[in-house]
Scaffold this active site. Sequence first.
Site, short mmCIF file in Angstrom:
data_model
loop_
_atom_site.label_atom_id
_atom_site.label_comp_id
_atom_site.label_asym_id
_atom_site.label_seq_id
_atom_site.Cartn_x
_atom_site.Cartn_y
_atom_site.Cartn_z
NE ARG A 245 -3.74 -2.79 2.48
CZ ARG A 245 -4.76 -2.32 2.87
NH1 ARG A 245 -5.74 -1.62 2.93
NH2 ARG A 245 -5.28 -3.74 2.68
CB SER A 246 4.37 1.61 0.34
OG SER A 246 4.26 1.21 1.63
CB ALA B 58 10.13 -13.85 18.64
CE LYS C 26 9.92 -4.30 6.40
NZ LYS C 26 9.25 -3.79 7.84
CB THR D 298 8.79 -4.52 1.78
OG1 THR D 298 7.93 -5.12 2.45
CG2 THR D 298 7.93 -4.32 0.46
CG ASP E 272 9.15 -1.31 10.04
OD1 ASP E 272 8.51 -0.34 9.53
OD2 ASP E 272 9.80 -2.21 10.07
CG ASN F 62 11.20 1.07 7.72
OD1 ASN F 62 12.48 1.15 7.94
ND2 ASN F 62 10.39 1.02 7.43
P1 ATR Z 1 6.93 -10.78 10.52
O1 ATR Z 1 8.54 -10.63 10.21
O2 ATR Z 1 6.23 -10.51 9.67
O3 ATR Z 1 6.59 -10.60 12.16
P2 ATR Z 1 7.33 -14.13 11.02
O4 ATR Z 1 9.04 -13.91 11.74
O5 ATR Z 1 6.86 -15.09 9.97
O6 ATR Z 1 7.13 -12.78 10.37
O7 ATR Z 1 6.62 -13.32 12.65
C1 ATR Z 1 5.48 -14.51 12.22
C2 ATR Z 1 5.28 -14.09 13.91
O8 ATR Z 1 3.82 -14.88 14.10
C3 ATR Z 1 5.68 -15.27 14.44
O9 ATR Z 1 6.13 -14.87 16.07
C4 ATR Z 1 5.39 -16.64 14.72
O10 ATR Z 1 5.13 -17.81 15.49
P3 ATR Z 1 6.94 -18.94 15.41
O11 ATR Z 1 7.90 -18.48 15.57
O12 ATR Z 1 6.80 -19.71 16.21
O13 ATR Z 1 6.41 -19.42 13.75
C5 ATR Z 1 3.80 -16.18 14.51
N1 ATR Z 1 2.76 -17.41 14.37
C6 ATR Z 1 2.47 -17.62 13.19
N2 ATR Z 1 1.39 -18.12 12.84
C7 ATR Z 1 1.26 -19.08 14.48
C8 ATR Z 1 0.43 -19.55 14.73
N3 ATR Z 1 -0.50 -20.45 14.27
N4 ATR Z 1 -0.21 -19.86 16.00
C9 ATR Z 1 1.24 -18.97 17.38
N5 ATR Z 1 2.04 -18.73 16.77
C10 ATR Z 1 1.83 -18.19 15.11
#
Ligand code: ATR
Length: 282
Positions: A21-22, A134, A71, A67, A108, A92
Site C-alpha cells: 500500500r506504500s 517473535a 529487510k 519490504t 518501524d 525498511n
Molecule cells: P514477521 O516478520 O512479519 O513478524 P514472521 O517472522 O513470519 O513474520 O513471524 C510471524 C509470527 O507469528 C511468529 O511469531 C510466529 O510464531 P513462530 O515463531 O512460532 O513461527 C507467529 N505465528 C504464526 N502462526 C502462528 C500460529 N498458528 N500460532 C502461534 N503463532 C503463530
Amino acid sequence: MTLSGSARLAGVIGWPVSHSRSPRLHGHWLARHGLDGAYVPLAVAPENLEIALRGLGALGFAGANVTVPHKEAACALVDDLDPLARRIGAVNTLVVGADGRLSGRNTDAHGFMANLRAGAPDWRGDAPAVVLGAGGAARAVVVGLLDAGVPEVRLTNRTQGRAETMAAELAGDAGTITVIDWSRRGDALDGAGLVVNTTTLGMAGQAALDLDLAPLPLQAVVTDIVYTPLETPLLANGRARGHTVVDGLGMLLHQAVPGFRAWFGIEPVVDDDLRRFVLAVP
Ligand code: ATR
C-alpha cells in the site's frame, strides 16, 4: 500528475510488491503537497537485491522503502547502517546521500510508537508490556517499547527459542525482557499496561489469537499490528471489555513519515483522510 525532468524519485522494493500500500500512501502525500515527485513499486527478486540497491543512486533515486523479504538482507548491502536498524536487524528505509552513499534506517519502531501514542494518548508506559510473537515485526516493537522506557517487556512466542534469542540479542541497559511460555500467555497479562499482537493470528484467512483478556487491568491498551481486518478478534474483545484499542494501520502510515521527509523534504501528516485513502484499495 505530470512530472518534470527534475522530479524526485522514490519507491518500495519488495518481492512480490503488488500488495504494497506504500505507493498509494506516498502518492497521496505527493498529490496533497503538489510535489514534483513519484513513488513507484519496484519488484526486485532476492538474487537482484544487491544490484538493485547499487542502482538506486546510479538512477538518481532519493531513496526507497524495503519490504518483505528483503529487510534483513538489506542490512549487509548498505554503505551506512543506522544503529537502530542494526539493533532491530532490519532496514525498511533507504536514503541516498548527496555523496551517493546509501544509508539504511529502520522506522518501524517509530511507526509503532507514534501510532500507539496517537491512538492511546493516555498510555504512560510505566507498566509491563506483553508482546505476542517473535518475528521481524516483534523486534521493532520491542525496541520501540524499551526505548520509550517501558520497565518490562513480557515476550511470548509459539516457538520459544525465537523469543529467547531475541531477548538475548536485545538485552541492554534499558528495561527487562522476560520470556513467558506460550501456553501461559494469559498469565502474562496480570498487571500489564499494554498488549501487542505481532503474530499473524487474527489476519484474514488465519485463526484468531486465542487469548483470554480476563487478567488484564481495565486501563491497559490493546493493540494489533495486523490491519487486515482493521478490527481483529483481539481488538474486538478488547473493545467489548472497555479497553482502549489501537489498530495496526497507523503503524504503516507513521513508519512512512521519516522516509517521505528525507526524500521529498516535507514532513507529511497522518490523518483520517490518509487512512481512508489507503484503506480504499481499488
Ligand atoms: P514477521 O516478520 O512479519 O513478524 P514472521 O517472522 O513470519 O513474520 O513471524 C510471524 C509470527 O507469528 C511468529 O511469531 C510466529 O510464531 P513462530 O515463531 O512460532 O513461527 C507467529 N505465528 C504464526 N502462526 C502462528 C500460529 N498458528 N500460532 C502461534 N503463532 C503463530
